[in-house]
Scaffold this active site. Structure first.
Site, PDB file in Angstrom:
ATOM      1  N   ASP A  91     -56.075 -12.114  71.075  1.00  0.00           N
ATOM      2  CA  ASP A  91     -55.316 -11.351  70.077  1.00  0.00           C
ATOM      3  C   ASP A  91     -54.379 -10.352  70.747  1.00  0.00           C
ATOM      4  O   ASP A  91     -53.220 -10.193  70.337  1.00  0.00           O
ATOM      5  CB  ASP A  91     -56.274 -10.589  69.153  1.00  0.00           C
ATOM      6  CG  ASP A  91     -56.818 -11.438  68.013  1.00  0.00           C
ATOM      7  OD1 ASP A  91     -56.265 -12.528  67.750  1.00  0.00           O
ATOM      8  OD2 ASP A  91     -57.791 -10.999  67.375  1.00  0.00           O
ATOM      9  N   HIS A  98     -61.777 -13.686  72.540  1.00  0.00           N
ATOM     10  CA  HIS A  98     -60.842 -13.781  71.419  1.00  0.00           C
ATOM     11  C   HIS A  98     -60.093 -12.472  71.221  1.00  0.00           C
ATOM     12  O   HIS A  98     -58.902 -12.492  70.857  1.00  0.00           O
ATOM     13  CB  HIS A  98     -61.522 -14.185  70.114  1.00  0.00           C
ATOM     14  CG  HIS A  98     -60.514 -14.378  69.028  1.00  0.00           C
ATOM     15  ND1 HIS A  98     -59.718 -15.508  68.952  1.00  0.00           N
ATOM     16  CD2 HIS A  98     -60.086 -13.564  68.033  1.00  0.00           C
ATOM     17  CE1 HIS A  98     -58.866 -15.374  67.951  1.00  0.00           C
ATOM     18  NE2 HIS A  98     -59.072 -14.195  67.372  1.00  0.00           N
ATOM     19  N   HIS A 108     -55.529  -5.119  66.166  1.00  0.00           N
ATOM     20  CA  HIS A 108     -54.095  -5.333  65.944  1.00  0.00           C
ATOM     21  C   HIS A 108     -53.324  -4.027  65.775  1.00  0.00           C
ATOM     22  O   HIS A 108     -52.229  -3.869  66.323  1.00  0.00           O
ATOM     23  CB  HIS A 108     -53.886  -6.213  64.711  1.00  0.00           C
ATOM     24  CG  HIS A 108     -54.518  -7.562  64.812  1.00  0.00           C
ATOM     25  ND1 HIS A 108     -54.247  -8.435  65.844  1.00  0.00           N
ATOM     26  CD2 HIS A 108     -55.415  -8.200  64.004  1.00  0.00           C
ATOM     27  CE1 HIS A 108     -54.948  -9.540  65.665  1.00  0.00           C
ATOM     28  NE2 HIS A 108     -55.661  -9.423  64.568  1.00  0.00           N
ATOM     29  N   HIS A 119     -52.049 -15.624  67.177  1.00  0.00           N
ATOM     30  CA  HIS A 119     -52.546 -16.731  67.993  1.00  0.00           C
ATOM     31  C   HIS A 119     -51.390 -17.575  68.522  1.00  0.00           C
ATOM     32  O   HIS A 119     -51.407 -18.012  69.679  1.00  0.00           O
ATOM     33  CB  HIS A 119     -53.521 -17.601  67.197  1.00  0.00           C
ATOM     34  CG  HIS A 119     -54.699 -16.846  66.675  1.00  0.00           C
ATOM     35  ND1 HIS A 119     -55.518 -17.334  65.676  1.00  0.00           N
ATOM     36  CD2 HIS A 119     -55.193 -15.619  66.997  1.00  0.00           C
ATOM     37  CE1 HIS A 119     -56.470 -16.444  65.419  1.00  0.00           C
ATOM     38  NE2 HIS A 119     -56.287 -15.397  66.198  1.00  0.00           N
TER      39      HIS A 119
END
Length: 306
Positions: A242, A238, A265, A79
């Site tokens: 990321d 969101h 991720h 973030h």
């Protein structure tokens, strides 16, 4: 010439670590040209610095974590890195007195505010961009992510969650990046999680700092947060946030299109690594004139509020 950027002055904040639940102090400081983003653990003696490099992302479960060869880690960087990427910060020293960056409200918005409070200044060196010349793609089952040539920075992202609340929201978004679009449309999107997962994580001493103050929490049917969502499509936004943070460990802003389906991720980092090793797929470029720059960052000294 388009110049590199750092912060004008040191700025500090405190928050809690998502996984430890402990208080964390974070400082962001100016750094010289061509130094990139360097994170320092000040709780260790001597302090340990870890440069933000794709090959040092060695943990991607629940977050993105940098881990050096000695096993020292700094977790939950994504973030903060999304905010650095969104505001076009090339060089900074990040000090933290814990193994993780504070979660704040679960979005990038507090970090955007922090960076704008510090001020952004141009430096006497050309800003470098990674220009995508050939498509790079990584896959994991039905999940995939790719970078391909594009004059600008475009994101084309789709999620697919089998949950009634998320299914009712828009799960696909295409956006052309600019600082103003990032701050207004992406930066306030919070991380989200499911009650069933949170209970399991806490039983394993994880997510001890997680709460409705820093995440969107869902049960089997609905959002539990009393104030609801910040955006109707906060979930996909969101995931884009990321991705912005995960891609920034490439070391530079990207000129190209990022397309993804159900990525997270791990796959984001695999994509950056695959890109960097295939050196004929990209080149470092700089620009002499503002009109030639395909990626729009805000002018230093101005504000881009959410």
């Amino acid at each position: 010439m388009i110049f590199q950027r750092t912060v004008q002055k040191m700025v500090q904040t405190t928050g809690v670590g998502l996984h430890s639940g402990n208080k964390v102090t974070l400082r962001i400081m100016p750094a010289p040209v061509n130094s990139g983003i360097v994170l320092t653990r000040t709780d260790l003696s001597p302090a340990v610095s870890i440069p933000a490099k794709a090959e040092l992302v060695r943990e991607t479960t629940m977050c993105t974590a940098l881990v050096n060869d000695a096993g020292i880690r700094i977790s939950t960087i994504e973030h903060l890195f999304a905010a650095l990427a969104g505001l076009g910060i090339d060089n900074a020293v990040i000090e933290v007195d814990a193994p993780e960056i504070p979660i704040m409200d679960g979005s990038a918005s507090p970090f955007v505010f922090l960076l704008q409070s510090a001020g952004i200044k141009e430096q006497a060196a050309a800003k470098k961009y990674i220009k995508i010349n050939k498509t790079i793609r990584v896959e994991d089952g039905d999940k995939w992510a790719e970078l391909k040539p594009f004059k600008g920075f475009r994101v084309n992202f789709k999620i697919d969650f089998n949950h009634p609340e998320i299914a009712r929201s828009q799960q696909h978004m295409v956006m052309d990046f600019s600082t103003s679009a990032f701050v207004k449309d992406i930066s306030r999107a919070r991380t989200f999680g499911f009650m069933r997962d949170i209970e399991y994580l806490r039983a394993n001493n994880l997510a001890l700092g997680g709460s409705m103050e820093n995440a969107v929490v869902l049960d089997e049917y609905r959002v539990l947060n009393p104030d609801g969502l910040r955006y109707e499509d906060e979930f996909v936004k969101h995931k884009i946030l990321d991705a912005f943070g995960d891609l920034y460990v490439a070391g530079h802003a990207i000129v190209g299109e990022f397309c993804a389906f159900k990525t997270g991720h791990a796959l984001n980092n695999q994509l950056v690594r695959a890109l960097l090793v295939q050196q004929d797929a990209w080149e470092l470029v700089s620009f002499d004139k503002e009109a030639d720059v395909p990626v729009s960052f805000m002018v230093p000294g101005t504000q881009a509020f959410a």
